[in-house]
Enzyme design. Structure first.
Site, PDB file in Angstrom:
ATOM      1  N   ARG A  32       8.435  42.253 -16.579  1.00 20.40           N
ATOM      2  CA  ARG A  32       7.381  42.969 -15.842  1.00 20.40           C
ATOM      3  C   ARG A  32       7.546  42.879 -14.328  1.00 20.40           C
ATOM      4  O   ARG A  32       7.139  43.781 -13.606  1.00 20.40           O
ATOM      5  CB  ARG A  32       6.011  42.399 -16.205  1.00 20.40           C
ATOM      6  CG  ARG A  32       5.651  42.488 -17.670  1.00 20.40           C
ATOM      7  CD  ARG A  32       4.966  43.838 -17.923  1.00 20.40           C
ATOM      8  NE  ARG A  32       4.497  43.906 -19.265  1.00 20.40           N
ATOM      9  CZ  ARG A  32       3.221  43.720 -19.622  1.00 20.40           C
ATOM     10  NH1 ARG A  32       2.324  43.449 -18.716  1.00 20.40           N
ATOM     11  NH2 ARG A  32       2.868  43.800 -20.880  1.00 20.40           N
ATOM     12  N   ASP A 137     -11.485  49.049 -15.344  1.00 18.63           N
ATOM     13  CA  ASP A 137     -10.358  48.154 -15.575  1.00 18.63           C
ATOM     14  C   ASP A 137     -10.005  47.488 -14.250  1.00 18.63           C
ATOM     15  O   ASP A 137     -10.399  47.950 -13.177  1.00 18.63           O
ATOM     16  CB  ASP A 137      -9.149  48.926 -16.115  1.00 18.63           C
ATOM     17  CG  ASP A 137      -8.183  48.046 -16.890  1.00 18.63           C
ATOM     18  OD1 ASP A 137      -8.209  48.075 -18.139  1.00 18.63           O
ATOM     19  OD2 ASP A 137      -7.407  47.298 -16.252  1.00 18.63           O
TER      20      ASP A 137
HETATM   21  C1  LIG Z   1      -5.102  45.372 -24.304  1.00 18.36           C
HETATM   22  S1  LIG Z   1      -5.943  46.434 -23.164  1.00 18.36           S
HETATM   23  C2  LIG Z   1      -7.320  46.967 -24.145  1.00 18.36           C
HETATM   24  C3  LIG Z   1      -7.654  48.410 -23.911  1.00 18.36           C
HETATM   25  C4  LIG Z   1      -8.772  48.967 -24.793  1.00 18.36           C
HETATM   26  N1  LIG Z   1     -10.019  48.269 -24.560  1.00 18.36           N
HETATM   27  C5  LIG Z   1      -8.396  48.924 -26.239  1.00 18.36           C
HETATM   28  O1  LIG Z   1      -8.916  48.073 -26.978  1.00 18.36           O
HETATM   29  O2  LIG Z   1      -7.564  49.707 -26.681  1.00 18.36           O
HETATM   30  C6  LIG Z   1      -6.655  45.196 -22.096  1.00 18.36           C
HETATM   31  C7  LIG Z   1      -7.065  45.741 -20.726  1.00 18.36           C
HETATM   32  O3  LIG Z   1      -7.858  44.751 -20.082  1.00 18.36           O
HETATM   33  C8  LIG Z   1      -7.614  44.813 -18.689  1.00 18.36           C
HETATM   34  N2  LIG Z   1      -8.079  43.551 -18.099  1.00 18.36           N
HETATM   35  C9  LIG Z   1      -7.545  42.320 -18.230  1.00 18.36           C
HETATM   36  N3  LIG Z   1      -8.254  41.420 -17.558  1.00 18.36           N
HETATM   37  C10 LIG Z   1      -9.288  42.116 -16.980  1.00 18.36           C
HETATM   38  C11 LIG Z   1     -10.375  41.738 -16.146  1.00 18.36           C
HETATM   39  N4  LIG Z   1     -10.562  40.474 -15.767  1.00 18.36           N
HETATM   40  N5  LIG Z   1     -11.226  42.706 -15.740  1.00 18.36           N
HETATM   41  C12 LIG Z   1     -11.049  44.004 -16.115  1.00 18.36           C
HETATM   42  N6  LIG Z   1     -10.036  44.410 -16.898  1.00 18.36           N
HETATM   43  C13 LIG Z   1      -9.177  43.474 -17.326  1.00 18.36           C
HETATM   44  C14 LIG Z   1      -6.130  45.059 -18.594  1.00 18.36           C
HETATM   45  O4  LIG Z   1      -5.769  45.613 -17.340  1.00 18.36           O
HETATM   46  C15 LIG Z   1      -5.890  46.010 -19.785  1.00 18.36           C
HETATM   47  O5  LIG Z   1      -5.905  47.345 -19.355  1.00 18.36           O
END
Ligand SMILES: C[S@@+](CC[C@H](N)C(=O)[O-])C[C@H]1O[C@@H](n2cnc3c(N)ncnc32)[C@H](O)[C@@H]1O
Length: 273
Positions: A32, A137
């Site tokens: 990454r 996000d």
């Molecule tokens: C695995 S994806 C899940 C996307 C969607 N909710 C789903 O279930 O398909 C996790 C997302 O959480 C975001 N994320 C991680 N830590 C976060 C935080 N502290 N605040 C906001 N977003 C966060 C990441 O950038 C990523 O886009």
């Protein structure tokens, strides 16, 4: 990479996103952060960690970029199916419980590239309901993609029924663009789940799925407490299939007979009135 460098990255990611990086993830760092290393002209991850530790000018922007690059952004339309079947049943009930003219408000917290928010938009549209969807996000890069509303063939083949693809997307240069009227139902904003949100107001439904799984228990509790400030007393919170409030101290209780769905505990809901 030395253990010290790994610890530097792990501490940064944990402080900024809440995500716990375990040492078995060091391969992920190489992949990454490769583009960033090349751009900065750095020979490797140790040099990058050193630059972070030195807090040189520009370190703040670099730290932010690293935290974003290390988030896991996997998502798909109608992911896991069941929560969306539940939502389909729930929407008319919520609608009936609201005054006429008041639009339903739904929040896709940690929305990644927008598939969750647009899945919700399609369900609202199927039922002829007006709604306002907010996707948030931490990562600016995924938010840009969500705002664009353009998905690859691979992405639309994961979970999106073909009738919905044909009805709600149009083909554009080998990709698929969501129709403007569905795009207009959602807005996407940057927000960190670890921080209190000002001005968001109350939502009827919150989706916060497949993100708590990366957090340690105190961080999960912290985030769950913050989310509770934004749900209407009769609203529903959806978590991911591997996520629960059980075993945590939180204002939430599982919704009887519905996996992955949670409501405010009676005490908490009473406080909200
Ligand atoms: C695995 S994806 C899940 C996307 C969607 N909710 C789903 O279930 O398909 C996790 C997302 O959480 C975001 N994320 C991680 N830590 C976060 C935080 N502290 N605040 C906001 N977003 C966060 C990441 O950038 C990523 O886009």
């Amino acid at each position: 990479m030395t253990p010290d460098s790994f610890a530097t990255f792990a501490a940064l990611v944990r402080a900024r996103s809440g995500m716990v990086l375990t040492p078995d993830k060091d391969y992920m760092l190489e992949g990454r952060l490769g583009p960033l290393l090349r751009r900065e002209g750095l020979p490797g991850l140790d040099a990058l960690a050193q630059r972070l530790r030195a807090a040189a000018p520009g370190a703040e922007a670099l730290a932010r970029e690293i935290a974003e690059a290390l988030t896991i952004n996997e998502s798909s339309f109608f992911r896991d199916g069941k929560p969306f079947d539940h939502l389909r049943r729930l929407l008319p009930q919520l609608r009936a419980a609201r005054p006429a003219g008041q639009r339903l408000r739904l929040w896709s917290a940690a929305c990644s590239t927008g598939q969750e928010a647009y899945s919700i938009a399609m369900l609202l549209r199927e039922q002829g309901l007006e709604g306002e969807i907010l996707g948030t996000d931490l990562s600016r890069e995924v938010l840009e993609r969500a705002r664009e509303g353009v998905f690859t063939q691979f992405e639309v083949q994961r979970g999106l029924p073909v009738q919905m693809l044909v009805r709600y997307f149009r083909q554009e240069g080998g990709k698929w663009r969501i129709l403007p009227e569905l795009r207009a139902m959602a807005r996407f904003e940057e927000a960190n789940l670890l921080e209190p949100q000002r001005g968001l107001g109350l939502f009827d439904v919150i989706f916060c799925r497949n993100v708590l799984i990366y957090f340690d228990p105190p961080t999960k509790e912290h985030v769950l407490a913050l989310l509770a400030r934004h749900l209407a007393p009769d609203g529903v919170l959806f978590l991911g299939g591997a996520e629960t409030v059980l075993g945590l101290s939180s204002p939430w209780v599982p919704m009887a007979g519905e996996r992955g769905a949670f409501v405010l505990s009676p005490q908490e809901a009473a406080l909200a009135f």
